[in-house]
Design a protein around this motif. Sequence first.
Motif, PDB file in Angstrom:
ATOM      1  N   THR A   5      31.963  55.769  40.115  1.00  0.00           N
ATOM      2  CA  THR A   5      33.019  55.875  41.118  1.00  0.00           C
ATOM      3  C   THR A   5      32.574  56.793  42.249  1.00  0.00           C
ATOM      4  O   THR A   5      32.680  56.443  43.434  1.00  0.00           O
ATOM      5  CB  THR A   5      34.301  56.420  40.469  1.00  0.00           C
ATOM      6  N   ARG A  54      42.305  52.357  48.126  1.00  0.00           N
ATOM      7  CA  ARG A  54      42.765  52.553  46.750  1.00  0.00           C
ATOM      8  C   ARG A  54      42.666  51.299  45.886  1.00  0.00           C
ATOM      9  O   ARG A  54      42.116  51.315  44.787  1.00  0.00           O
ATOM     10  CB  ARG A  54      44.200  53.071  46.788  1.00  0.00           C
ATOM     11  N   ALA A 112      40.164  50.715  42.739  1.00  0.00           N
ATOM     12  CA  ALA A 112      40.651  50.479  41.378  1.00  0.00           C
ATOM     13  C   ALA A 112      40.041  49.194  40.812  1.00  0.00           C
ATOM     14  O   ALA A 112      39.640  49.138  39.649  1.00  0.00           O
ATOM     15  CB  ALA A 112      42.166  50.390  41.382  1.00  0.00           C
ATOM     16  N   LEU A 157      44.582  43.675  41.156  1.00  0.00           N
ATOM     17  CA  LEU A 157      44.070  44.680  42.078  1.00  0.00           C
ATOM     18  C   LEU A 157      43.173  44.089  43.138  1.00  0.00           C
ATOM     19  O   LEU A 157      42.987  44.666  44.184  1.00  0.00           O
ATOM     20  CB  LEU A 157      43.284  45.731  41.304  1.00  0.00           C
TER      21      LEU A 157
END
Lengths: 263, 270
Positions: A65, A184, A188, A256
Amino acid sequence: MTRWGLRGVALVYLAFLLMMPVGVILWRTFQHGFGPVTDALTTSQAVHAFRVTAIVAGFAVVLNTVFGVAAAILLVRHRFPGRRILDAVIDLPIAVSPVVVGLALILVYGRNTSVGGWLGDRGFPIIFSIPGMVIATTFVALPLVVRAVAPVLEEIGEEQEQAAATLGASTFQRFTRITLPSIRGALAYGVVLALARSLGEYGAVAVVSGRVVGQTQTVTLFVQERYQNFDQTAAYAAATALVVVAVVSLIISRFLRPRGGER
Amino acid sequence: MSGAVAGSARGRRALGVVTAAVLVVVYVPLAVVVINSFNRSRTFGWPPAGFTLSWWARAWHSTGARSALATSVEAGLGATAVALLLGTMAAFAVSRYRFFGRETVSFLVLLPIALPGIVTGIALNNAFRVLGLPFGLLTIIIGHATFCIVLVYNNALARLRRLGGSLEEASMDLGAGVLQTFRFVTFPQLRSALLAGGLLDFALSFDEIIVTTFTAAPGVQTLPLWIFGNLFRPNQAPVVNVVAAALIVLSVVPVWLAQRVAGDAGGGRF
């Protein structure tokens, strides 16, 4: 007619290559009810394997990440020498065999090498222990976060960030208040993909872990080892657990997935 | 660009450090594999005292490695062919027609990417036993096709959605048949997306190990399986290293070509 033909081929393929095999696993798992399954998944070996997988995948996802966001911002927002090379090497893990990744890590971080020996003497062995497994897992999932985040960064542009900068926001404030909220969803999505990939990794981890039962055995290695030792109940039970995680992460990723031009 | 924004030089440096650190830790070992394949010392003394091509020659004459290479190439080509056919068909079915269960189909096609290889492997192993299919090259090809289809499907689907159906409709209105339309209108527009998907599929199949373990006949080895089997045999170390270096090169080339060919289609890779 084409319509029915295409649909038929797609359905037959799915039935034979996917639904039937996965169905067989589920059926084998639960053919004697839930009791044996819970028993098989609560042995100390199984619990340990789940813990190792959680630790390895957890670290790998965190590393990916941080790296993924950093590399995506670099690629999209900055022009620097070597940018095209960076763009190309990020996809390399798709191309390199996990076994080769494991071999490469042993060559550099193994106990008999200067780097690995130096780290090992300081109580930080890499190969045949958790750090090596984290590095291997990080590598195989490397492109996923970058490739999920980069297109969204491209799309949102940088007007808002520039506006914030002229109003006196610091680099960190701009990142947390503007960049992060807008990426975001994509982030994700990338994280879920990276997590799924990390949980399921076999080849690279098999090589660098040494496959020590009760020490460096992940869930995938556990499934393989149990299957080879004819403990089918445990192998199928753990495989089913992996299927559940895979299906759940795929469902989450569908929600997502950023809705760009090509969905 | 954003260099004009105050304070971004420091941010950029921080990003650069994070990115570089990760890249060094994971990519330097790969470079070491390639360099070591020319290292004269058989214990891989570092830095190399000299360079030699003799390990490459020995690897080339190793019968085990050669037959593994042949199996890998055959499996890769077979799986790519199956994936191109079925992946394109599935993409057509999902993008051009509305039918009951369409969402389910598009979900299920993607599942093998999320499904751990070991699960796919055990599942297929069971299925082949149930169906009475003898293990061999064919079973490896089927096993690899399950995850290869996804890439072709994704690439083709993205392209089909972007193109829309108007050119095909125009072609049909002008009297072209279904096959003619596909051959002269749809396929030329799809070609680069399919080529990119196919190249990536070949690389993926070439590298796969765990599905292969469960779908190959005993004694049949692909290159990754051969490496895995010989990994901890000290006297094989230089040859294993050469095979690993060859594997890196052989799979980097298709991926690099795919990137160039795909251009914009690249987004649908995963």
